[in-house]
Design a protein around this motif. Structure first.
Motif, mmCIF file in Angstrom:
data_model
loop_
_atom_site.group_PDB
_atom_site.id
_atom_site.type_symbol
_atom_site.label_atom_id
_atom_site.label_comp_id
_atom_site.label_asym_id
_atom_site.label_seq_id
_atom_site.Cartn_x
_atom_site.Cartn_y
_atom_site.Cartn_z
ATOM 1 N N VAL A 50 0.850 -1.192 0.000
ATOM 2 C CA VAL A 50 0.000 0.000 0.000
ATOM 3 C C VAL A 50 0.883 1.237 0.000
ATOM 4 O O VAL A 50 1.946 1.259 0.627
ATOM 5 C CB VAL A 50 -0.921 0.015 1.237
ATOM 6 N N ILE A 112 -5.060 6.905 -0.815
ATOM 7 C CA ILE A 112 -4.439 5.601 -0.597
ATOM 8 C C ILE A 112 -4.642 4.675 -1.797
ATOM 9 O O ILE A 112 -5.685 4.710 -2.450
ATOM 10 C CB ILE A 112 -4.971 4.930 0.699
ATOM 11 N N PHE A 113 -3.616 3.840 -2.029
ATOM 12 C CA PHE A 113 -3.610 3.000 -3.220
ATOM 13 C C PHE A 113 -2.943 1.656 -2.923
ATOM 14 O O PHE A 113 -2.089 1.561 -2.049
ATOM 15 C CB PHE A 113 -2.860 3.704 -4.362
ATOM 16 N N GLY A 114 -3.329 0.630 -3.681
ATOM 17 C CA GLY A 114 -2.665 -0.670 -3.587
ATOM 18 C C GLY A 114 -3.490 -1.721 -2.877
ATOM 19 O O GLY A 114 -4.714 -1.700 -2.872
ATOM 20 N N GLY A 115 -2.802 -2.674 -2.263
ATOM 21 C CA GLY A 115 -3.466 -3.759 -1.555
ATOM 22 C C GLY A 115 -4.100 -4.777 -2.476
ATOM 23 O O GLY A 115 -5.037 -5.477 -2.088
ATOM 24 N N THR A 132 -4.754 -2.524 3.607
ATOM 25 C CA THR A 132 -5.784 -1.529 3.340
ATOM 26 C C THR A 132 -6.571 -1.193 4.593
ATOM 27 O O THR A 132 -6.832 -0.021 4.892
ATOM 28 C CB THR A 132 -6.733 -2.042 2.238
ATOM 29 N N PHE A 149 -9.195 7.044 -3.101
ATOM 30 C CA PHE A 149 -8.540 5.750 -2.909
ATOM 31 C C PHE A 149 -8.803 4.852 -4.104
ATOM 32 O O PHE A 149 -9.806 4.995 -4.808
ATOM 33 C CB PHE A 149 -9.015 5.071 -1.618
ATOM 34 N N ASP A 150 -7.881 3.947 -4.340
ATOM 35 C CA ASP A 150 -8.044 2.891 -5.345
ATOM 36 C C ASP A 150 -7.307 1.679 -4.785
ATOM 37 O O ASP A 150 -6.076 1.611 -4.871
ATOM 38 C CB ASP A 150 -7.463 3.320 -6.693
ATOM 39 N N VAL A 151 -8.056 0.765 -4.176
ATOM 40 C CA VAL A 151 -7.435 -0.321 -3.421
ATOM 41 C C VAL A 151 -8.079 -1.669 -3.752
ATOM 42 O O VAL A 151 -9.126 -1.748 -4.389
ATOM 43 C CB VAL A 151 -7.547 -0.058 -1.899
#
Length: 206
Positions: A50, A112-115, A132, A149-151
């Motif tokens: 993340v 926030i991004f990822g996971g 996340t 966000f894109d998680v």
């Protein structure tokens, strides 16, 4: 808590010139972060890790980290346990550096991004979800608003963060032609297992 002395141990060293955006750029890898008050593009590629893009919107100072909570054998790990302490360190070291550059904690906002679930391993999938969940809980506790966000999901992402404007571009990597992302995250997890437990970090004031 023991006080935290600012150093450059986790600052991203990978600088380059991005011809597409016509900007000086920094690429951060797992376990690294970067903060700046200059017009410098910050770039990273995320699998199950993340990244949090943090920014003082008033003073236009911002930064990004890239971290992964260590694997935990307990499905119901305590948010105050060792894994969360590692995530707290990754967040606080970035906040501290933004404040050192002149930012104010009260002005911070986050994206926030990822996971993502990018490896055929149930433990890694859980880690992406835990990463996340931790970030959301941390930012809520610290009263830092999440603007975007894109998680989660099942693909890696390449993230471009422009700290002076707060703009973030995300490219979803739907087709992986090599194992670079997985290899980096696997090496990062191995490095964490061989590193002594991180101590508490005292958050700097405004």
């Amino acid at each position: 808590m023991q006080s935290f002395k600012m150093d450059n141990n986790h600052l991203a060293p990978n600088r380059y010139y991005d011809r597409h955006f016509d900007l000086e750029a920094v690429k951060i890898l797992p376990g690294e972060y970067f903060a700046t008050r200059d017009n410098t593009l910050i770039v990273t590629v995320l699998g199950s890790c993340v990244s949090v893009c943090l920014r003082d919107a008033k003073l236009k100072i911002g930064g990004m980290n890239h971290f992964l909570l260590p694997n935990d054998s307990s499905a119901n790990s305590d948010m105050l346990g060792d894994s969360a302490r590692y995530g707290g360190y990754a967040m606080e070291i970035l906040i501290n550096h933004i404040i050192k550059l002149g930012g104010r904690r009260a002005n911070l906002e986050a994206k926030i991004f990822g996971g993502g679930s990018v490896l055929p391993d149930i433990t890694v999938i859980q880690v992406g979800q835990r990463n996340t969940a931790f970030v959301r809980a941390y930012l809520k506790t610290e009263d830092i608003p999440i603007l975007a966000f894109d998680v989660l999901d099942n693909y890696p992402r390449k993230v471009y963060f422009f700290p002076t404007t707060g703009k973030v571009l995300v490219r979803k990597i739907k087709s992986i032609h090599n194992t670079t992302i997985m290899d980096r995250e696997s090496a990062y997890r191995l490095r964490m297992r061989n590193t002594p437990q991180i101590g508490d970090v005292e958050l700097f004031g405004d």
